[in-house]
Design an enzyme around this catalytic site. Structure first.
Site, PDB file in Angstrom:
ATOM      1  N   SER A  95      70.497  32.042  59.023  1.00 25.90           N
ATOM      2  CA  SER A  95      69.347  31.320  58.493  1.00 25.90           C
ATOM      3  C   SER A  95      68.058  31.711  59.218  1.00 25.90           C
ATOM      4  O   SER A  95      68.030  31.899  60.437  1.00 25.90           O
ATOM      5  CB  SER A  95      69.561  29.813  58.647  1.00 25.90           C
ATOM      6  OG  SER A  95      68.365  29.162  58.295  1.00 25.90           O
ATOM      7  N   LYS A  96      66.989  31.799  58.461  1.00 26.11           N
ATOM      8  CA  LYS A  96      65.667  32.118  59.025  1.00 26.11           C
ATOM      9  C   LYS A  96      64.894  30.825  59.330  1.00 26.11           C
ATOM     10  O   LYS A  96      63.766  30.887  59.821  1.00 26.11           O
ATOM     11  CB  LYS A  96      64.861  32.960  58.029  1.00 26.11           C
ATOM     12  CG  LYS A  96      65.424  34.353  57.842  1.00 26.11           C
ATOM     13  CD  LYS A  96      65.087  35.220  59.050  1.00 26.11           C
ATOM     14  CE  LYS A  96      65.945  36.462  59.097  1.00 26.11           C
ATOM     15  NZ  LYS A  96      65.910  37.141  60.382  1.00 26.11           N
ATOM     16  N   LYS A 117      73.990  19.354  50.669  1.00 26.93           N
ATOM     17  CA  LYS A 117      72.794  18.692  50.114  1.00 26.93           C
ATOM     18  C   LYS A 117      73.135  17.432  49.313  1.00 26.93           C
ATOM     19  O   LYS A 117      72.375  16.469  49.313  1.00 26.93           O
ATOM     20  CB  LYS A 117      72.016  19.675  49.228  1.00 26.93           C
ATOM     21  CG  LYS A 117      71.354  20.794  50.021  1.00 26.93           C
ATOM     22  CD  LYS A 117      70.556  21.726  49.148  1.00 26.93           C
ATOM     23  CE  LYS A 117      70.047  22.910  49.949  1.00 26.93           C
ATOM     24  NZ  LYS A 117      69.271  23.855  49.147  1.00 26.93           N
ATOM     25  N   ASN A 124      67.410  18.182  50.870  1.00 21.09           N
ATOM     26  CA  ASN A 124      67.412  19.290  51.842  1.00 21.09           C
ATOM     27  C   ASN A 124      66.589  18.956  53.086  1.00 21.09           C
ATOM     28  O   ASN A 124      66.505  19.763  54.003  1.00 21.09           O
ATOM     29  CB  ASN A 124      66.894  20.594  51.202  1.00 21.09           C
ATOM     30  CG  ASN A 124      65.383  20.619  51.098  1.00 21.09           C
ATOM     31  OD1 ASN A 124      64.744  19.579  50.977  1.00 21.09           O
ATOM     32  ND2 ASN A 124      64.796  21.801  51.147  1.00 21.09           N
ATOM     33  N   ASP A 132      62.989  21.921  47.942  1.00 21.64           N
ATOM     34  CA  ASP A 132      63.326  23.228  47.349  1.00 21.64           C
ATOM     35  C   ASP A 132      62.465  23.510  46.108  1.00 21.64           C
ATOM     36  O   ASP A 132      61.965  24.621  45.929  1.00 21.64           O
ATOM     37  CB  ASP A 132      64.805  23.274  46.932  1.00 21.64           C
ATOM     38  CG  ASP A 132      65.718  23.530  48.120  1.00 21.64           C
ATOM     39  OD1 ASP A 132      65.257  24.126  49.108  1.00 21.64           O
ATOM     40  OD2 ASP A 132      66.899  23.128  48.046  1.00 21.64           O
ATOM     41  N   GLY A 183      72.248  30.356  36.559  1.00 21.03           N
ATOM     42  CA  GLY A 183      72.956  29.561  37.555  1.00 21.03           C
ATOM     43  C   GLY A 183      72.685  28.078  37.351  1.00 21.03           C
ATOM     44  O   GLY A 183      71.621  27.701  36.830  1.00 21.03           O
ATOM     45  N   ALA A 184      73.656  27.268  37.733  1.00 21.87           N
ATOM     46  CA  ALA A 184      73.526  25.815  37.544  1.00 21.87           C
ATOM     47  C   ALA A 184      74.116  25.073  38.733  1.00 21.87           C
ATOM     48  O   ALA A 184      74.717  24.004  38.591  1.00 21.87           O
ATOM     49  CB  ALA A 184      74.224  25.406  36.247  1.00 21.87           C
ATOM     50  N   ALA A 191      70.991  24.823  43.899  1.00 24.80           N
ATOM     51  CA  ALA A 191      69.618  25.345  43.957  1.00 24.80           C
ATOM     52  C   ALA A 191      68.910  25.115  42.622  1.00 24.80           C
ATOM     53  O   ALA A 191      67.753  24.687  42.593  1.00 24.80           O
ATOM     54  CB  ALA A 191      69.641  26.824  44.312  1.00 24.80           C
ATOM     55  N   GLY A 228      63.446  35.600  47.352  1.00 21.75           N
ATOM     56  CA  GLY A 228      63.251  34.168  47.620  1.00 21.75           C
ATOM     57  C   GLY A 228      62.709  33.825  48.993  1.00 21.75           C
ATOM     58  O   GLY A 228      62.756  32.648  49.391  1.00 21.75           O
TER      59      GLY A 228
HETATM   60  N1  NAP Z   1      65.135  30.915  48.811  1.00 20.89           N
HETATM   61  C1  NAP Z   1      65.486  29.681  49.087  1.00 20.89           C
HETATM   62  O1  NAP Z   1      64.765  28.923  49.752  1.00 20.89           O
HETATM   63  C2  NAP Z   1      66.781  29.149  48.550  1.00 20.89           C
HETATM   64  C3  NAP Z   1      66.975  27.759  48.468  1.00 20.89           C
HETATM   65  C4  NAP Z   1      68.189  27.300  47.947  1.00 20.89           C
HETATM   66  C5  NAP Z   1      69.179  28.214  47.567  1.00 20.89           C
HETATM   67  N2  NAP Z   1      68.940  29.554  47.684  1.00 20.89           N
HETATM   68  C6  NAP Z   1      69.960  30.539  47.264  1.00 20.89           C
HETATM   69  O2  NAP Z   1      70.306  30.285  45.925  1.00 20.89           O
HETATM   70  C7  NAP Z   1      71.661  30.661  45.702  1.00 20.89           C
HETATM   71  C8  NAP Z   1      72.381  29.556  44.924  1.00 20.89           C
HETATM   72  O3  NAP Z   1      72.572  28.450  45.806  1.00 20.89           O
HETATM   73  P1  NAP Z   1      73.311  27.122  45.318  1.00 20.89           P
HETATM   74  O4  NAP Z   1      73.166  26.142  46.424  1.00 20.89           O
HETATM   75  O5  NAP Z   1      72.884  26.740  43.948  1.00 20.89           O
HETATM   76  O6  NAP Z   1      74.845  27.612  45.233  1.00 20.89           O
HETATM   77  P2  NAP Z   1      76.003  26.881  44.420  1.00 20.89           P
HETATM   78  O7  NAP Z   1      75.732  25.424  44.300  1.00 20.89           O
HETATM   79  O8  NAP Z   1      77.262  27.331  45.045  1.00 20.89           O
HETATM   80  O9  NAP Z   1      75.897  27.480  42.921  1.00 20.89           O
HETATM   81  C9  NAP Z   1      76.239  28.817  42.673  1.00 20.89           C
HETATM   82  C10 NAP Z   1      75.857  29.198  41.245  1.00 20.89           C
HETATM   83  O10 NAP Z   1      76.084  30.599  41.092  1.00 20.89           O
HETATM   84  C11 NAP Z   1      76.981  30.814  39.996  1.00 20.89           C
HETATM   85  N3  NAP Z   1      77.799  31.999  40.325  1.00 20.89           N
HETATM   86  C12 NAP Z   1      78.518  32.195  41.459  1.00 20.89           C
HETATM   87  N4  NAP Z   1      79.085  33.416  41.427  1.00 20.89           N
HETATM   88  C13 NAP Z   1      78.713  34.003  40.252  1.00 20.89           C
HETATM   89  C14 NAP Z   1      78.980  35.270  39.650  1.00 20.89           C
HETATM   90  N5  NAP Z   1      79.740  36.192  40.244  1.00 20.89           N
HETATM   91  N6  NAP Z   1      78.418  35.544  38.423  1.00 20.89           N
HETATM   92  C15 NAP Z   1      77.634  34.622  37.813  1.00 20.89           C
HETATM   93  N7  NAP Z   1      77.354  33.406  38.336  1.00 20.89           N
HETATM   94  C16 NAP Z   1      77.894  33.103  39.543  1.00 20.89           C
HETATM   95  C17 NAP Z   1      77.786  29.552  39.903  1.00 20.89           C
HETATM   96  O11 NAP Z   1      78.321  29.456  38.598  1.00 20.89           O
HETATM   97  P3  NAP Z   1      79.538  28.443  38.233  1.00 20.89           P
HETATM   98  O12 NAP Z   1      78.902  27.108  37.921  1.00 20.89           O
HETATM   99  O13 NAP Z   1      80.164  29.091  37.071  1.00 20.89           O
HETATM  100  O14 NAP Z   1      80.419  28.399  39.458  1.00 20.89           O
HETATM  101  C18 NAP Z   1      76.703  28.498  40.179  1.00 20.89           C
HETATM  102  O15 NAP Z   1      75.910  28.281  39.057  1.00 20.89           O
HETATM  103  C19 NAP Z   1      72.293  30.892  47.087  1.00 20.89           C
HETATM  104  O16 NAP Z   1      72.522  32.275  47.272  1.00 20.89           O
HETATM  105  C20 NAP Z   1      71.251  30.356  48.054  1.00 20.89           C
HETATM  106  O17 NAP Z   1      71.198  31.111  49.260  1.00 20.89           O
HETATM  107  C21 NAP Z   1      67.763  30.035  48.159  1.00 20.89           C
END
Ligand code: NAP
Length: 275
Positions: A19-20, A70, A91, A107, A131-132, A135, A242
């Site tokens: 983490s940064k 979260k 968060n 976020d 994605g759902a 995040a 991001g």
């Molecule tokens: N830049 C930032 O400040 C920030 C903030 C928050 C999050 N993020 C990043 O955002 C990303 C998502 O985080 P999250 O908390 O939402 O994770 P999460 O709750 O685990 O959700 C993951 C999502 O990705 C989908 N997915 C996983 N593998 C996949 C694949 N191979 N092909 C297609 N869809 C796939 C999942 O689909 P299913 O529903 O089908 O499982 C789900 O919709 C992470 O990498 C996180 O590091 C960045």
């Protein structure tokens, strides 16, 4: 478990090693002169509640919460900001009146702030979110409030439908079905998936992209993410990772804790150069 320290802030998640957030908060602290400690805690999945209570019972004043805690942080908060209540995900935590824990979600406002900085968003924009998960859930309400309409495309469409049901009272949000909407064009595509989407063109059709479509990947890593590489290969010009979202969500957490906004441009550029 936690040392007694004044002005003690922390990040809780699993994993947190890369983490940064500590670097960003230490930078904010130096820049504003609001000195605090900021420590990362990689906690076991079964130990989050205990670790967090221990932190706040000692001198902990505020915390950032990352995946996968979260939603648990949302349940453990004594009070919630409006945006955390609507997102049902937290968060950022702050100890208030020395007893109660306030939960916030920065976020969405973090993403929105970065999209505005990049000039990637306008009111009335049509946005495709890939994605759902957590995040996506955190960012939908601020994007709707800004005046955009949202379509969600997810590997598991039931999860996309759940978000539509949660947020459709706040604005235009629908599940995107590429088979039914072949003529639909998006102004902005946001990748909110956690893993590389294999065969992106099977996942979402190129016909929904126009010459002015912007692409935002919530993910970031030491070099270009697979999604960014794919965009570059396709010749899309307006593309971002991001890092900015990460810095802005941290700046809004910092504001909740200290009532002061830090400067963000310098650290965004630094992280983008030195990641
Ligand atoms: N830049 C930032 O400040 C920030 C903030 C928050 C999050 N993020 C990043 O955002 C990303 C998502 O985080 P999250 O908390 O939402 O994770 P999460 O709750 O685990 O959700 C993951 C999502 O990705 C989908 N997915 C996983 N593998 C996949 C694949 N191979 N092909 C297609 N869809 C796939 C999942 O689909 P299913 O529903 O089908 O499982 C789900 O919709 C992470 O990498 C996180 O590091 C960045």
């Amino acid at each position: 478990m936690f040392k007694n320290k004044k002005f003690n802030y922390a990040l809780f998640g699993n994993p947190v090693d890369h983490s940064k957030s500590p670097q960003i908060h230490n930078f904010f602290s130096k820049q504003t002169g609001l000195l605090h400690t900021y420590t990362s805690y990689n906690v076991l999945l079964s130990n989050f509640n205990f670790s967090l209570s221990d932190f706040f019972q000692k001198d902990g004043l505020g915390a950032n919460i990352t995946a996968p805690f979260k939603e648990e942080a949302f349940s453990l908060s004594h009070q919630l900001t409006e945006r955390a209540k609507i997102a049902q995900s937290v968060n950022t935590l702050k100890k208030v009146n020395n007893e109660c824990i306030l939960g916030d979600n920065t976020d969405g406002i973090g993403l929105l702030s970065d999209l505005i900085r990049l000039n990637f968003i306008k009111k009335q924009y049509s946005i495709l979110i890939l994605g759902a998960g957590g995040a996506a859930k955190g960012v939908i309400f601020p994007l709707l409030s800004f005046g955009c309409s949202i379509f969600i495309l997810n590997r598991t469409s039931l999860n996309a439908q759940k978000l539509v049901t949660q947020f459709n009272k706040y604005g235009k949000v629908n599940v995107f079905d590429p088979c039914l909407s072949s003529t639909k064009k998006f102004d902005l595509v946001i990748n909110a998936t956690s893993k590389n989407i294999e065969k992106k063109e099977d996942f979402f059709p190129l016909s929904c992209i126009s010459s002015h479509t912007c692409f935002y990947d919530m993910n970031y890593q030491f070099d270009n993410t697979p999604f960014i590489n794919w965009c570059i290969k396709k010749g899309y010009k307006s593309v971002s990772n991001g890092i900015g979202m990460l810095v802005f969500q941290a700046s809004h957490s910092f504001f909740l804790w200290h009532n002061q906004f830090p400067e963000t441009d310098y650290i965004i550029n630094l992280l983008n150069k030195n990641y």
